[in-house]
Motif scaffolding. Structure first.
Motif, PDB file in Angstrom:
ATOM      1  N   GLY A 147      -2.009  29.341  49.883  1.00  0.00           N
ATOM      2  CA  GLY A 147      -1.338  29.666  51.133  1.00  0.00           C
ATOM      3  C   GLY A 147      -0.309  30.758  50.896  1.00  0.00           C
ATOM      4  N   VAL A 148      -0.201  31.655  51.847  1.00  0.00           N
ATOM      5  CA  VAL A 148       0.752  32.754  51.709  1.00  0.00           C
ATOM      6  C   VAL A 148       1.693  32.757  52.909  1.00  0.00           C
ATOM      7  CG1 VAL A 148       1.031  35.242  51.471  1.00  0.00           C
ATOM      8  CG2 VAL A 148      -0.981  34.122  50.501  1.00  0.00           C
ATOM      9  N   ALA A 149       2.973  32.764  52.635  1.00  0.00           N
ATOM     10  CA  ALA A 149       3.975  32.878  53.704  1.00  0.00           C
ATOM     11  C   ALA A 149       4.687  34.202  53.537  1.00  0.00           C
ATOM     12  CB  ALA A 149       4.972  31.726  53.618  1.00  0.00           C
ATOM     13  N   ALA A 150       4.685  34.976  54.590  1.00  0.00           N
ATOM     14  CA  ALA A 150       5.308  36.299  54.526  1.00  0.00           C
ATOM     15  C   ALA A 150       6.160  36.501  55.762  1.00  0.00           C
ATOM     16  CB  ALA A 150       4.242  37.379  54.436  1.00  0.00           C
ATOM     17  N   PRO A 151       7.191  37.312  55.673  1.00  0.00           N
ATOM     18  CA  PRO A 151       8.047  37.510  56.830  1.00  0.00           C
ATOM     19  C   PRO A 151       7.419  38.450  57.834  1.00  0.00           C
ATOM     20  CG  PRO A 151       8.830  38.851  55.019  1.00  0.00           C
ATOM     21  CD  PRO A 151       7.642  38.090  54.510  1.00  0.00           C
ATOM     22  N   GLY A 152       7.984  38.416  59.006  1.00  0.00           N
ATOM     23  CA  GLY A 152       7.782  39.478  59.978  1.00  0.00           C
ATOM     24  C   GLY A 152       6.422  39.542  60.603  1.00  0.00           C
ATOM     25  N   PRO A 153       6.218  40.485  61.470  1.00  0.00           N
ATOM     26  CA  PRO A 153       5.022  40.459  62.294  1.00  0.00           C
ATOM     27  C   PRO A 153       3.763  40.596  61.467  1.00  0.00           C
ATOM     28  CG  PRO A 153       6.174  42.545  62.546  1.00  0.00           C
ATOM     29  CD  PRO A 153       7.056  41.665  61.747  1.00  0.00           C
ATOM     30  N   LEU A 154       2.755  39.832  61.865  1.00  0.00           N
ATOM     31  CA  LEU A 154       1.467  39.927  61.195  1.00  0.00           C
ATOM     32  C   LEU A 154       0.359  39.787  62.221  1.00  0.00           C
ATOM     33  CD1 LEU A 154       0.625  36.695  61.047  1.00  0.00           C
ATOM     34  CD2 LEU A 154       2.159  36.749  59.121  1.00  0.00           C
ATOM     35  N   ASP A 155      -0.798  40.225  61.822  1.00  0.00           N
ATOM     36  CA  ASP A 155      -1.967  40.093  62.679  1.00  0.00           C
ATOM     37  C   ASP A 155      -2.722  38.839  62.240  1.00  0.00           C
ATOM     38  OD1 ASP A 155      -4.518  40.144  63.735  1.00  0.00           O
ATOM     39  OD2 ASP A 155      -4.629  42.328  63.757  1.00  0.00           O
ATOM     40  N   PRO A 174      -3.516  44.221  54.234  1.00  0.00           N
ATOM     41  CA  PRO A 174      -4.468  43.120  54.482  1.00  0.00           C
ATOM     42  C   PRO A 174      -4.310  42.029  53.439  1.00  0.00           C
ATOM     43  CG  PRO A 174      -5.597  44.973  53.470  1.00  0.00           C
ATOM     44  CD  PRO A 174      -4.171  45.402  53.652  1.00  0.00           C
ATOM     45  N   LEU A 175      -3.205  41.315  53.519  1.00  0.00           N
ATOM     46  CA  LEU A 175      -2.848  40.342  52.486  1.00  0.00           C
ATOM     47  C   LEU A 175      -3.907  39.278  52.277  1.00  0.00           C
ATOM     48  CD1 LEU A 175       0.910  39.339  52.692  1.00  0.00           C
ATOM     49  CD2 LEU A 175      -0.335  40.505  50.884  1.00  0.00           C
ATOM     50  N   LEU A 176      -4.486  38.808  53.385  1.00  0.00           N
ATOM     51  CA  LEU A 176      -5.450  37.716  53.271  1.00  0.00           C
ATOM     52  C   LEU A 176      -6.609  38.141  52.378  1.00  0.00           C
ATOM     53  CD1 LEU A 176      -5.671  34.870  54.888  1.00  0.00           C
ATOM     54  CD2 LEU A 176      -7.605  35.972  55.956  1.00  0.00           C
ATOM     55  N   ASP A 177      -7.178  39.291  52.688  1.00  0.00           N
ATOM     56  CA  ASP A 177      -8.319  39.761  51.896  1.00  0.00           C
ATOM     57  C   ASP A 177      -7.909  40.067  50.457  1.00  0.00           C
ATOM     58  OD1 ASP A 177      -9.849  39.512  54.111  1.00  0.00           O
ATOM     59  OD2 ASP A 177      -9.799  41.636  54.660  1.00  0.00           O
ATOM     60  N   MET A 178      -6.739  40.676  50.309  1.00  0.00           N
ATOM     61  CA  MET A 178      -6.312  41.029  48.955  1.00  0.00           C
ATOM     62  C   MET A 178      -6.158  39.794  48.075  1.00  0.00           C
ATOM     63  SD  MET A 178      -3.569  44.003  49.972  1.00  0.00           S
ATOM     64  CE  MET A 178      -2.912  44.315  48.332  1.00  0.00           C
ATOM     65  N   PHE A 179      -5.522  38.769  48.607  1.00  0.00           N
ATOM     66  CA  PHE A 179      -5.349  37.545  47.815  1.00  0.00           C
ATOM     67  C   PHE A 179      -6.689  36.832  47.616  1.00  0.00           C
ATOM     68  CE2 PHE A 179      -0.679  37.586  48.536  1.00  0.00           C
ATOM     69  CZ  PHE A 179      -0.292  37.323  47.233  1.00  0.00           C
ATOM     70  N   VAL A 187      -7.902  31.514  51.298  1.00  0.00           N
ATOM     71  CA  VAL A 187      -6.500  31.878  51.483  1.00  0.00           C
ATOM     72  C   VAL A 187      -6.101  31.672  52.934  1.00  0.00           C
ATOM     73  CG1 VAL A 187      -4.820  33.754  51.329  1.00  0.00           C
ATOM     74  CG2 VAL A 187      -6.633  33.590  49.641  1.00  0.00           C
ATOM     75  N   ALA A 188      -4.890  31.166  53.135  1.00  0.00           N
ATOM     76  CA  ALA A 188      -4.338  31.025  54.482  1.00  0.00           C
ATOM     77  C   ALA A 188      -3.048  31.819  54.546  1.00  0.00           C
ATOM     78  CB  ALA A 188      -4.068  29.557  54.796  1.00  0.00           C
TER      79      ALA A 188
END
Lengths: 414, 414
Positions: A147-155, A174-179, A187-188
């Motif tokens: 699971g990934v938690a990141a700040p600020g606006p995301l799609d 594209p954090l989801l794909d990268m991880f 990945v969530a």
DNA sequence: CATTACCTAAATCCAATGGATGGACTAAGT
DNA sequence: ACTTAGTCCATCCATTGGATTTAGGTAATG
């Protein structure tokens, strides 16, 4: 739309309902789960067997007899499932390995350079994350994902970080794909405040059921919203942006272009600034603050320590922030009709109570005449690692918390 | 908790899903409903047959062939079901009879004395309501019940009106039970803004799907919240109280005890006051306003007419209110992450566009940098009777809109 | 004091119910 | 002959309700 449902999904959903009830209502017997879930004893029995077979729960002794056969008590099995969680913040990444009940088995933190490069950060984080399960002797088959938690606006649809403030060089990542590529795991992704709220629900059991607002402070301020035991994510996955509520304060300009937003007044840097502005450099020197953008983290820590030690200048600044948050929280509480506000996130550490008092005062001035119940304001049960634990619980929650999606979306649990 | 589900409920739920798709996606064929609902063609076929047998939908011609057999188009049957709706306001009660597609067949309005006596009002309203179906030649078996929309805080569990402002003598009134006894029908109760939002969803079809915020102005200001096609009611059924958002304006005291709330600035009486305060008695006289609490309704009507005629003083006052609403709506939109704001309610009549411009400007200043989509601000599709139509649609929505409750709560549709 | 019969409550077995599914089939067009 | 819409039918599968088994307590009896 895709909102119809079918039988296998009902089975999976009911299984999740039973697991959730066992998780949140401590040790319970099959017979108690009936009324608790609205299912028949027989159905509960079947689902419990499936959960036992899947290794997600265990029988843990018996309740004293009340005249007949003793009840067999059921508990979640901590080693039934594991998840990795990553919290990304402008100046650090925190990684945790959590088990099914939300306990942290391993954790790792490293500072990020500023500015940082997305590819490098993802790479380093992914490698560090993949090392944790090995050192904790975890059955790889039971590791569900990251699971990934990141700040600020995301799609939310695409799993892309848009352009978080303070995160220089991170635009449309594209954090989801990268991880997913870097770890080879499911990945969530969610914003940090929402993740923290989900973590709080996961850890808190019945103390954090139904409806609450999680007020999260990291580098910025956000909120995670739980309504009717479901996460409120909004149309694009960005619900909870409480930082753009209007408040009554001197106007610091907000990234969003407006004036009068709460956000610019309630973050570590702003509070350090406030101390200088309201109490002068003398007070700042007395507390050991050095000022300047690089020292924010250290200064904010000193400021919080001063509050705990009872320093009046520091307390004044934090209480002021509390009153400002109170204005926004009062509006949010009225809009959402929640009766619990939880304060958490690493930046709240140590000053939850002072802020909580001010927020409590703000939200509860209204309750008497409105005849609605009192709103409770409490510190988080997780504490400062709410972001990373929340990230891990994104995976656990997504897989095992009963919800709409289980009945309507394509994939069903095993 | 009671959150498990079972087979008959799944059937009822899927039937509602299909009906909702037919209602909102205009005329559609069975084959299109498959992808639209996520169900197989066979299941759609079965459910459509059931809906035809129940008289809720009808086959209405064929689509042109695309190389094979023509599609049989399906439409909701307006005469498939009816509901009565009552909107209670401090100075009037409006009653409507609506059919399955939300058209108003009959309506009746009468002024209430101030103060009014709950028992008398309920009695009079109930008798008037029961007369409407007869004069419209409605099959009594298809009259589903009575919806009631009332302002201010209520106890959603018990169906009790707590103590709405401006409603002297109405304290802890068990409206649900009173209307049930007076009419002998099933009764649904909700606050007026929520009811209006539900009505908007019911009437608006796909133009009002997914997520939106309904900003409602009657005697006071409220909001109805639709998220993910579900109504957000909150813990006690009082979600949407946007009037307690903090705004940046001269402090008029709010009933809730706080200062700085939006509510006291945005209602007909406050706007009439504003005109006197900002433009003097001369301007007021020019517009024909008489001032004073009894004349609010008439004065507000004159003020709105003046806005439509382009009077600068009147426009100034309304625009000011729009900017104030804009601040609160901006906060709410960010918190909920909705991309549509609808303006409605009898008090908005005629000035939706002016207010809409200001609110649009306020919410869309933020969107550029936040990289989220633009927020649309539109007038209601229903117009001034949003409260009463919304009340009727409470019944229709409760019975036929697919939702969580169908899967988890006890009773299932036929 | 040990044994036995009886009672109660927990949990499971089993046949039945009913909704969704997938493949084959029919209907109605070009 | 081909294409598309819609239906029939056997099958699958989760839940249900009633009967049954399991596992304790309790109290009378020897």
């Amino acid at each position: 739309m895709r909102s119809g449902t079918n039988l296998p999904r009902v089975g999976g959903y009911n299984q999740a309902v039973v697991l959730d009830a066992i998780r949140t209502r401590g040790p319970v017997s099959r017979i108690e789960l009936g009324p608790l879930t609205g299912l028949t004893n027989q159905t509960v029995s079947n689902l419990v067997r499936r959960l036992l077979d899947a290794g997600l729960i265990t029988e843990s002794g018996h309740a004293p007899s009340s005249g007949g056969k003793r009840r067999t008590l059921l508990m979640p099995r901590a080693d039934g499932a594991y998840a990795l969680g990553v919290h990304l913040d402008p100046d650090a990444a925190v990684i945790v390995l959590a088990d099914l009940v939300g306990s942290v088995l391993q954790s790792h933190r490293f500072a990020l350079p500023r500015p940082s490069v997305p590819e490098e950060v993802v790479d380093e984080v992914a490698r560090a994350a993949l090392r944790l399960p090995g050192s904790a002797d975890v059955d790889p088959g039971r590791l569900l994902g990251l699971g990934v938690a990141a700040p600020g606006p995301l799609d939310g649809e695409r799993g892309t970080l848009l352009d978080p403030p303070n995160f220089d060089g991170w635009r449309r990542v594209p954090l989801l794909d990268m991880f997913a590529k870097a770890t080879g795991m499911p990945v969530a992704l969610d914003n940090d405040a929402t993740a923290a709220a989900i973590g709080e629900r996961w850890i808190g059991g019945k103390r954090r059921a139904d409806d609450f607002l999680f007020l999260y402070m990291g580098a910025g301020l956000g909120a995670g919203i739980m309504v009717n035991n479901q996460v409120l994510r909004g149309g694009s996955g960005n619900a909870g942006e409480i930082g753009h509520a209007q408040i009554d304060a001197g106007s610091r300009p907000c990234d969003c272009g407006s004036n009068g937003c709460l956000g610019p007044h309630c973050n570590p840097a702003a509070l350090v600034d406030d101390l200088f502005a309201r109490h002068g450099s003398a007070a700042a020197r007395r507390l050991g603050l050095s000022g300047g953008p690089e020292a924010v983290r250290a200064d904010w820590r000193l400021l919080r320590r001063a509050v705990r030690a009872g320093d009046p200048s520091a307390t004044d600044v934090v209480r002021l922030a509390g009153r400002r948050m109170g204005q926004a929280v009062r509006g949010a509480v009225a809009l959402l009709d929640v009766s619990l506000v939880v304060l958490g996130g690493e930046a709240f550490g140590g000053v939850e109570h002072v802020l909580g008092e001010e927020i409590d005062a703000a939200v509860n001035t209204t309750s008497v005449t409105r005849a609605l119940g009192r709103v409770t304001v409490e510190p988080s049960l997780i504490g400062e690692t709410a972001g990373a634990v929340g990230a891990a619980s994104l995976v656990l929650h997504g897989r095992y918390a009963p919800g709409w999606r289980m009945l309507t979306e394509a994939s069903a649990p095993r």
